[in-house]
Design a protein around this motif. Sequence first.
Motif, mmCIF file in Angstrom:
data_model
loop_
_atom_site.group_PDB
_atom_site.id
_atom_site.type_symbol
_atom_site.label_atom_id
_atom_site.label_comp_id
_atom_site.label_asym_id
_atom_site.label_seq_id
_atom_site.Cartn_x
_atom_site.Cartn_y
_atom_site.Cartn_z
ATOM 1 N N ASP A 7 -14.859 13.684 6.834
ATOM 2 C CA ASP A 7 -13.884 12.747 6.331
ATOM 3 C C ASP A 7 -13.516 11.509 7.186
ATOM 4 O O ASP A 7 -12.688 10.790 6.994
ATOM 5 C CB ASP A 7 -12.872 13.544 6.363
ATOM 6 C CG ASP A 7 -12.736 15.019 5.122
ATOM 7 O OD1 ASP A 7 -13.723 14.500 4.094
ATOM 8 O OD2 ASP A 7 -11.618 15.153 5.004
ATOM 9 N N ALA A 8 -14.117 11.978 8.740
ATOM 10 C CA ALA A 8 -12.729 10.890 9.740
ATOM 11 C C ALA A 8 -13.475 9.424 9.509
ATOM 12 O O ALA A 8 -12.809 8.114 9.359
ATOM 13 C CB ALA A 8 -13.274 11.081 11.319
ATOM 14 N N VAL B 162 -11.263 3.971 7.614
ATOM 15 C CA VAL B 162 -11.482 2.684 6.787
ATOM 16 C C VAL B 162 -10.112 2.413 6.170
ATOM 17 O O VAL B 162 -9.823 0.845 5.800
ATOM 18 C CB VAL B 162 -12.282 2.649 5.520
ATOM 19 C CG1 VAL B 162 -12.380 1.666 4.347
ATOM 20 C CG2 VAL B 162 -14.351 2.909 6.396
ATOM 21 N N GLN B 163 -9.206 3.225 5.414
ATOM 22 C CA GLN B 163 -8.517 3.057 4.691
ATOM 23 C C GLN B 163 -6.911 2.844 5.347
ATOM 24 O O GLN B 163 -5.913 2.480 4.911
ATOM 25 C CB GLN B 163 -7.730 4.489 3.880
ATOM 26 C CG GLN B 163 -9.156 5.219 2.925
ATOM 27 C CD GLN B 163 -9.592 4.081 1.544
ATOM 28 O OE1 GLN B 163 -8.778 3.242 1.385
ATOM 29 N NE2 GLN B 163 -10.289 4.355 1.110
ATOM 30 N N ALA B 164 -7.326 3.626 6.520
ATOM 31 C CA ALA B 164 -5.801 3.319 7.405
ATOM 32 C C ALA B 164 -6.377 1.823 8.013
ATOM 33 O O ALA B 164 -5.052 1.754 8.805
ATOM 34 C CB ALA B 164 -5.707 4.031 8.833
ATOM 35 N N GLY B 165 -7.340 1.207 8.311
ATOM 36 C CA GLY B 165 -7.899 0.112 9.202
ATOM 37 C C GLY B 165 -7.678 -0.043 10.124
ATOM 38 O O GLY B 165 -7.158 -0.819 10.591
ATOM 39 N N ARG B 166 -7.989 0.863 10.474
ATOM 40 C CA ARG B 166 -7.455 1.166 12.380
ATOM 41 C C ARG B 166 -7.886 2.497 12.772
ATOM 42 O O ARG B 166 -7.552 3.851 11.754
ATOM 43 C CB ARG B 166 -5.626 1.410 12.673
ATOM 44 C CG ARG B 166 -4.880 2.687 12.349
ATOM 45 C CD ARG B 166 -3.943 3.130 12.843
ATOM 46 N NE ARG B 166 -4.127 3.214 13.605
ATOM 47 C CZ ARG B 166 -3.373 3.486 14.752
ATOM 48 N NH1 ARG B 166 -2.312 2.014 14.981
ATOM 49 N NH2 ARG B 166 -3.388 3.642 16.061
ATOM 50 N N VAL C 236 -4.348 10.982 0.726
ATOM 51 C CA VAL C 236 -3.479 10.954 1.485
ATOM 52 C C VAL C 236 -4.349 9.576 1.942
ATOM 53 O O VAL C 236 -4.092 8.422 2.891
ATOM 54 C CB VAL C 236 -3.777 11.625 3.064
ATOM 55 C CG1 VAL C 236 -4.985 11.549 3.741
ATOM 56 C CG2 VAL C 236 -3.065 12.047 4.839
ATOM 57 N N GLN C 237 -5.741 9.820 1.280
ATOM 58 C CA GLN C 237 -6.548 8.022 1.648
ATOM 59 C C GLN C 237 -5.695 7.209 0.132
ATOM 60 O O GLN C 237 -5.644 5.616 1.435
ATOM 61 C CB GLN C 237 -7.997 8.403 0.797
ATOM 62 C CG GLN C 237 -8.566 9.062 1.683
ATOM 63 C CD GLN C 237 -9.961 9.752 0.649
ATOM 64 O OE1 GLN C 237 -10.386 9.708 0.056
ATOM 65 N NE2 GLN C 237 -11.131 9.334 2.199
ATOM 66 N N GLU C 238 -4.857 7.732 -0.417
ATOM 67 C CA GLU C 238 -3.936 6.573 -1.365
ATOM 68 C C GLU C 238 -3.091 6.010 -0.119
ATOM 69 O O GLU C 238 -2.738 4.874 -0.507
ATOM 70 C CB GLU C 238 -3.443 7.366 -2.264
ATOM 71 C CG GLU C 238 -3.877 6.801 -3.317
ATOM 72 C CD GLU C 238 -3.393 7.388 -4.927
ATOM 73 O OE1 GLU C 238 -2.138 6.712 -5.237
ATOM 74 O OE2 GLU C 238 -4.524 8.146 -5.339
ATOM 75 N N PHE C 239 -2.236 7.017 0.268
ATOM 76 C CA PHE C 239 -0.945 6.813 1.363
ATOM 77 C C PHE C 239 -1.571 5.431 2.162
ATOM 78 O O PHE C 239 -0.818 4.463 2.535
ATOM 79 C CB PHE C 239 -1.169 8.349 1.480
ATOM 80 C CG PHE C 239 0.888 7.747 2.591
ATOM 81 C CD1 PHE C 239 1.993 7.853 1.751
ATOM 82 C CD2 PHE C 239 0.001 7.621 4.149
ATOM 83 C CE1 PHE C 239 2.640 7.948 2.765
ATOM 84 C CE2 PHE C 239 0.905 7.704 4.394
ATOM 85 C CZ PHE C 239 3.267 7.439 3.790
ATOM 86 N N LEU C 240 -2.496 5.743 2.860
ATOM 87 C CA LEU C 240 -3.200 4.856 4.205
ATOM 88 C C LEU C 240 -2.780 2.939 3.883
ATOM 89 O O LEU C 240 -2.975 2.965 4.746
ATOM 90 C CB LEU C 240 -3.957 5.379 4.644
ATOM 91 C CG LEU C 240 -4.426 7.370 5.495
ATOM 92 C CD1 LEU C 240 -5.427 7.189 6.324
ATOM 93 C CD2 LEU C 240 -2.836 7.018 7.192
#
Length: 284
Positions: free
Chosen positions: A103-104, A109-113, A270-274
């Motif tokens: 998942d990493a 990518v979703q967090a952008g960091r 959590v991807q949506e949240f990030l």
Amino acid sequence: RAKATGKNCWVEFRPELLEEEIARLQVIEDLQQAPAEAFVVHYQPIVALATGEVVGLEALVRWRRDRDGLSPLVGPDEFISLAERSGTVVAIGDSVLRQVAADAASLQVQAGRSLELMVNVSPVQLRRAEFTERVAAAVRRITAAGCRLHLEMTESVMIDEDSNGALHDLADTGASLTIDDFGTGFSSLGYLRHRPFSSFKIDRSFVQDIATESTSRALVEGMVKMGQALDLSVVAEGVEAADQADILRDMGCPLVQGHLYCRPLPLAEVQEFLASRRIRSLSA
Ligand code: C2E
Ligand code: MG
Ligand code: MG
Ligand code: MG
């Protein structure tokens, strides 16, 4: 109905105790039969108090016990200790590590960091010779995805003198080591001198009383100061209320985790949240 164990001493036979033991044995058997896919990882964000930014995620396992997936997922408090008793925690832990490694890249990518990805490990896993190799494989994937793996373990692993070598081997793979539930164990603080930890997590039981009880507040403040003095990163767990976060901020606690920010969520959520947090911070 009752059995004499000595003069004037009676032990009552309680059928519900037998039923509970049978239910436990059934859990152990079901855990042994469960395929790797039955163990699902949820993620809870870890937030930097100063900026509100999500800097990491803790992986928390859940168990899809029934085949059709209609029943609610079973939480770790209901099965991890039984999985430790029967050894299945090794396979469960491997499955969690593999899921987090897989998942990493998308989480990054979703967090952008870059994210700190925190995985709980059992002392039973630590005692296995092949564990270091498993961790090394996960570190390679997680590092390639631009994130960092942290292994969380409770103070109980420090009671075992032999664990020192295993901990250094783990640190040599590039994983960071974190003490979980800090302050609740029985071991001495001396282990912090020679063992390769980079952070600890203040247990929720201290944080929950921080706004109402001066003793808890003093203990948490002491732990935060100790983290600063020893150059260890500190996460306060179980932050549920804004007044708790305010007190922690005043103390200089760098990182927090709790329902105030976000509950543990399945991967897609959590991807949506990030992603939504990233977009908000871009437009801010
Ligand atoms: P932990 O590692 O201390 O994880 C934190 C627990 O606190 C999680 O419970 C989380 O959902 C809960 N929590 C987080 N924020 C709050 C809050 O604001 N309020 C309250 N009341 N609770 C909060 P969870 O997911 O039920 O996990 C329980 C324990 O099970 C974990 O405690 C950890 O010791 C163990 N565990 C979870 N996943 C794994 C795993 O993959 N392997 C192993 N060996 N143990 C695991
Ligand atoms: Mg933990
Ligand atoms: Mg904890
Ligand atoms: Mg715990």
